[in-house]
Design a protein around this motif. Structure first.
Motif, PDB file in Angstrom:
ATOM      1  N   ALA A  38       0.823  -1.215   0.000  1.00 25.20           N
ATOM      2  CA  ALA A  38       0.000   0.000   0.000  1.00 25.20           C
ATOM      3  C   ALA A  38       0.856   1.264   0.000  1.00 25.20           C
ATOM      4  N   ALA A  39       2.046   1.211   0.601  1.00 24.71           N
ATOM      5  CA  ALA A  39       2.946   2.363   0.614  1.00 24.71           C
ATOM      6  C   ALA A  39       3.507   2.651  -0.780  1.00 24.71           C
ATOM      7  N   ALA A  40       3.456   1.658  -1.658  1.00 25.46           N
ATOM      8  CA  ALA A  40       3.878   1.774  -3.063  1.00 25.46           C
ATOM      9  C   ALA A  40       5.296   2.325  -3.239  1.00 25.46           C
ATOM     10  N   PRO A  41       6.298   1.698  -2.596  1.00 26.49           N
ATOM     11  CA  PRO A  41       7.672   2.190  -2.791  1.00 26.49           C
ATOM     12  C   PRO A  41       8.152   1.903  -4.208  1.00 26.49           C
ATOM     13  N   ASP A  42       9.010   2.775  -4.740  1.00 27.14           N
ATOM     14  CA  ASP A  42       9.608   2.535  -6.057  1.00 27.14           C
ATOM     15  C   ASP A  42      10.648   1.433  -5.981  1.00 27.14           C
ATOM     16  N   MET A  43      11.258   1.280  -4.820  1.00 29.23           N
ATOM     17  CA  MET A  43      12.237   0.209  -4.611  1.00 29.23           C
ATOM     18  C   MET A  43      12.289  -0.115  -3.120  1.00 29.23           C
ATOM     19  N   VAL A  44      12.853  -1.264  -2.823  1.00 29.13           N
ATOM     20  CA  VAL A  44      13.035  -1.688  -1.439  1.00 29.13           C
ATOM     21  C   VAL A  44      14.538  -1.773  -1.181  1.00 29.13           C
ATOM     22  N   VAL A  45      14.991  -1.103  -0.144  1.00 25.62           N
ATOM     23  CA  VAL A  45      16.403  -1.098   0.231  1.00 25.62           C
ATOM     24  C   VAL A  45      16.548  -1.988   1.452  1.00 25.62           C
ATOM     25  N   MET A  46      17.472  -2.933   1.376  1.00 24.20           N
ATOM     26  CA  MET A  46      17.695  -3.846   2.497  1.00 24.20           C
ATOM     27  C   MET A  46      19.100  -3.617   3.039  1.00 24.20           C
ATOM     28  N   MET A  47      19.221  -3.600   4.365  1.00 23.46           N
ATOM     29  CA  MET A  47      20.500  -3.363   5.010  1.00 23.46           C
ATOM     30  C   MET A  47      20.824  -4.479   5.987  1.00 23.46           C
ATOM     31  N   ARG A  48      22.114  -4.689   6.190  1.00 26.60           N
ATOM     32  CA  ARG A  48      22.578  -5.642   7.194  1.00 26.60           C
ATOM     33  C   ARG A  48      22.989  -4.879   8.432  1.00 26.60           C
ATOM     34  N   ARG A  49      22.781  -5.460   9.591  1.00 24.04           N
ATOM     35  CA  ARG A  49      23.143  -4.797  10.844  1.00 24.04           C
ATOM     36  C   ARG A  49      24.227  -5.532  11.610  1.00 24.04           C
ATOM     37  N   ASP A  50      24.878  -6.518  11.010  1.00 25.65           N
ATOM     38  CA  ASP A  50      25.847  -7.300  11.768  1.00 25.65           C
ATOM     39  C   ASP A  50      27.225  -6.654  11.845  1.00 25.65           C
ATOM     40  N   GLY A  51      27.416  -5.541  11.157  1.00 25.29           N
ATOM     41  CA  GLY A  51      28.667  -4.804  11.255  1.00 25.29           C
ATOM     42  C   GLY A  51      29.793  -5.329  10.393  1.00 25.29           C
ATOM     43  N   THR A  52      29.541  -6.339   9.569  1.00 24.65           N
ATOM     44  CA  THR A  52      30.589  -6.849   8.698  1.00 24.65           C
ATOM     45  C   THR A  52      30.311  -6.432   7.262  1.00 24.65           C
ATOM     46  N   ALA A  53      31.363  -6.207   6.524  1.00 24.48           N
ATOM     47  CA  ALA A  53      31.219  -5.866   5.114  1.00 24.48           C
ATOM     48  C   ALA A  53      31.252  -7.145   4.294  1.00 24.48           C
ATOM     49  N   SER A  54      30.331  -7.271   3.388  1.00 23.52           N
ATOM     50  CA  SER A  54      30.294  -8.439   2.518  1.00 23.52           C
ATOM     51  C   SER A  54      31.305  -8.261   1.396  1.00 23.52           C
ATOM     52  N   GLU A  55      32.157  -9.264   1.175  1.00 28.14           N
ATOM     53  CA  GLU A  55      33.150  -9.191   0.107  1.00 28.14           C
ATOM     54  C   GLU A  55      32.493  -9.085  -1.252  1.00 28.14           C
ATOM     55  N   GLU A  56      31.402  -9.826  -1.475  1.00 24.06           N
ATOM     56  CA  GLU A  56      30.764  -9.788  -2.788  1.00 24.06           C
ATOM     57  C   GLU A  56      30.128  -8.422  -3.050  1.00 24.06           C
ATOM     58  N   ASN A  57      29.689  -7.726  -2.013  1.00 28.57           N
ATOM     59  CA  ASN A  57      29.072  -6.416  -2.195  1.00 28.57           C
ATOM     60  C   ASN A  57      30.107  -5.327  -2.449  1.00 28.57           C
TER      61      ASN A  57
END
Length: 63
Positions: A38-57
């Protein structure tokens, strides 16, 4: 969970030039799938909270 007004998620969205579709809600809150639609976002942004950086990202490799 969604990041509403006053959250770090909203700050990241705004830094990217976007508008938070959940900006009418204060803070981090659970949101049902139907409410997200219903909020009709143009995109969905997902974040990690574990404090580590993903190598693939980040395109980095360990030596």
């Amino acid at each position: 969970m969604i990041g509403g007004r006053g959250t770090s998620a909203e700050a990241i969205i705004e830094l990217g030039g976007g508008v938070n579709a959940a900006g009418a809600i204060e803070g981090d809150k659970p949101m049902a799938d139907e409410a997200i639609i219903a909020a009709a976002p143009d995109m969905v942004v997902m974040m990690r909270r574990d404090g580590t950086a993903s190598e693939e990202n980040h395109g980095t490799q360990r030596s």
